[in-house]
Design an enzyme around this catalytic site. Structure first.
Site, short mmCIF file in Angstrom:
data_model
loop_
_atom_site.label_atom_id
_atom_site.label_comp_id
_atom_site.label_asym_id
_atom_site.label_seq_id
_atom_site.Cartn_x
_atom_site.Cartn_y
_atom_site.Cartn_z
CB CYS A 171 -0.96 -0.01 1.19
SG CYS A 171 -2.12 -1.40 1.14
CG HIS A 311 -2.18 4.79 5.28
ND1 HIS A 311 -1.92 4.48 3.96
CD2 HIS A 311 -2.68 3.66 5.83
CE1 HIS A 311 -2.24 3.21 3.73
NE2 HIS A 311 -2.70 2.70 4.84
CD GLU A 322 -2.21 7.85 9.32
OE1 GLU A 322 -1.53 8.62 8.61
OE2 GLU A 322 -3.17 7.22 8.88
CE LYS A 343 -5.57 4.65 2.24
NZ LYS A 343 -4.64 5.78 2.50
CG HIS A 348 -6.67 1.28 1.31
ND1 HIS A 348 -5.68 1.60 0.40
CD2 HIS A 348 -6.03 0.73 2.38
CE1 HIS A 348 -4.50 1.26 0.90
NE2 HIS A 348 -4.69 0.72 2.10
CG PHE A 407 -1.20 -5.48 5.03
CD1 PHE A 407 -1.43 -4.71 6.16
CD2 PHE A 407 -2.27 -6.11 4.43
CE1 PHE A 407 -2.70 -4.58 6.68
CE2 PHE A 407 -3.56 -5.98 4.94
CZ PHE A 407 -3.78 -5.22 6.08
#
Length: 424
Positions: A171, A311, A322, A343, A348, A407
């Site tokens: 990502c 994010h 974050e 998002k 996403h 990930f």
């Protein structure tokens, strides 16, 4: 000592849910509208998560030929359309340049997932054959297997014969592909880079993968409110799809030709936590390190950042991770800096979202407007920063930090700034 070349964005194109084309994309964000809906690409009833952010995309309407449509997976089609659009937006006549000095970087997390999924159903007769029958395979099936086909297609589309590569770091691919392209220009390996990312993962196999680890939301009764970054009621992300591509070139040449400059890519860094495939440490140390190095490369302090494009996936641990990372680097300034997640509106799109968020960051600077975090009504007490809930905000924006988390432990950060700033 040679002064490093400064790299700027002079063209861009975005294909995102609810907003095909950069202008429509920005309208969606600035108005705080959401593009999440119940899945229409296939029957989602067997799955835990049944919502997604889909694009209403007709490749023929966007100039692709029947041969290109037959040859390319949906994500590849996105990439070619967006790269052509970015070149047109830049006003750069690539045909008049040395093709060996034009390069391509394409980010993608899952490659041609939709094409492979569809073709497997054909060659296995809907999963009934243990030994698949290759006679039924599409003639260009190999191109779906290798993500490098995306870079090849974009290079062919724009006539680039310089460095050409695919970056696949989950990502963070969309940030990393742009960061890699910037470094190629800075080191002198290319003069112009066509850089961005593309993913079209909304398929049964992808939904099954995320269902297995409960990463996606199961809130499908009200799809438009399913993506809730930083909200106390969030329970996973909404899968999306899309692409964004940029024309990157050296600042001096862009100024010389009178190009419109969206922003300078002033700093970039990526780190890995070497810790866990999906787990994140709560202190945000790895993302904080990426932010610190990106700011150092930009020769900026944290208190010079005017907006943070988060994010903000809408998972419990990511939003807290974050938030902690931003506090760790920006200190008290973190509480005075608006930070939002798009998002919440476009979902996403895995490897594509980093480039889409860079586009949103550049447009926030272009219009001096910070896009909101939709569906944020009751913040998580552990997420106590200014996440711009529900409504866009006017704000003079000279420097933006955009961050990504993927990930595998990938953490990336990029700093955009107005090129007219004075460097120390």
């Amino acid at each position: 000592m040679t002064t490093p070349r400064r790299v700027v964005i002079t063209g861009m194109e975005v294909l995102a849910p609810g907003g095909i084309g950069t202008k429509n994309f920005w309208s969606l964000l600035s108005e705080g509208r959401t593009a999440t809906r119940g899945i229409t690409f296939f029957d989602p009833t067997p799955f835990r998560s049944r919502v997604a952010a889909e694009i209403d995309f007709d490749p023929y309407e966007h100039g692709l030929s029947p041969q290109e449509v037959r040859r390319m997976d949906r994500a590849g089609q996105f990439a070619v359309v967006a790269s052509r659009g970015a070149v047109a937006d830049s006003g750069l006549e690539l045909a008049g340049l040395d093709p060996y000095r034009i390069g391509v970087t394409v980010g993608s997390a899952v490659g041609a997932t939709m094409g492979l999924d569809e073709e497997y159903r054909v060659v296995s007769d809907g999963g009934r054959l243990d030994l698949v029958d290759h006679e039924y395979a599409a003639p260009h099936l190999y191109n779906h297997l290798v993500p490098s086909s995306f870079a090849a297609e974009v290079a062919w589309a724009v006539g680039a014969e310089g460095p050409s590569t695919v970056v696949s770091t989950g990502c963070t691919s969309g940030i990393d592909s742009v960061g890699y392209a910037v470094e190629l220009i800075r080191e002198g390996s290319a003069d112009v880079m066509i850089a961005g990312s593309s993913d079209a993962p909304i398929s049964p196999i992808t939904m099954a993968c995320f269902d297995a680890i409960k990463a996606t939301t199961n809130r499908y009764d009200e799809p438009e409110t399913a993506s809730r970054p930083f909200d106390n009621s969030r329970n996973g992300f909404v899968l999306g799809e899309g692409t964004a591509f940029f024309v990157l070139e050296e600042l001096e040449s862009a100024v010389k030709r009178g190009a419109h400059i969206y922003a300078e890519i002033a700093g970039y860094a990526t780190r890995s936590n070497a810790y866990h495939m999906t787990g994140l440490r709560p202190d945000g140390a790895e993302m904080a390190e990426a932010i610190r190095v990106a700011l150092d490369e930009a020769r900026m302090n944290g208190d010079e950042i005017d907006y943070i494009n988060a994010h903000g996936s809408g998972t419990k641990q990511n939003d807290r991770h974050e938030t902690a990372a931003v506090k760790r680097i920006l200190g008290d300034h973190a509480y005075r800096t608006p930070m939002s997640s798009i998002k919440s509106m476009v979902g996403h799109s895995l490897g594509a979202i980093g480039s889409i968020e860079i586009a949103a960051s550049a447009l926030a600077m272009e219009y001096n407007v910070v896009p909101p975090t939709a569906n944020l009504h009751t913040p998580d007490p552990e997420c106590d920063l200014d996440y711009v809930p529900l409504t866009a905000r006017d704000r003079k924006t000279d420097a933006v930090l955009s961050v990504g988390s993927g990930f595998g432990g990938f953490q990336s950060a990029v700093v955009l700034a107005r090129p007219e700033r004075k460097l120390a």
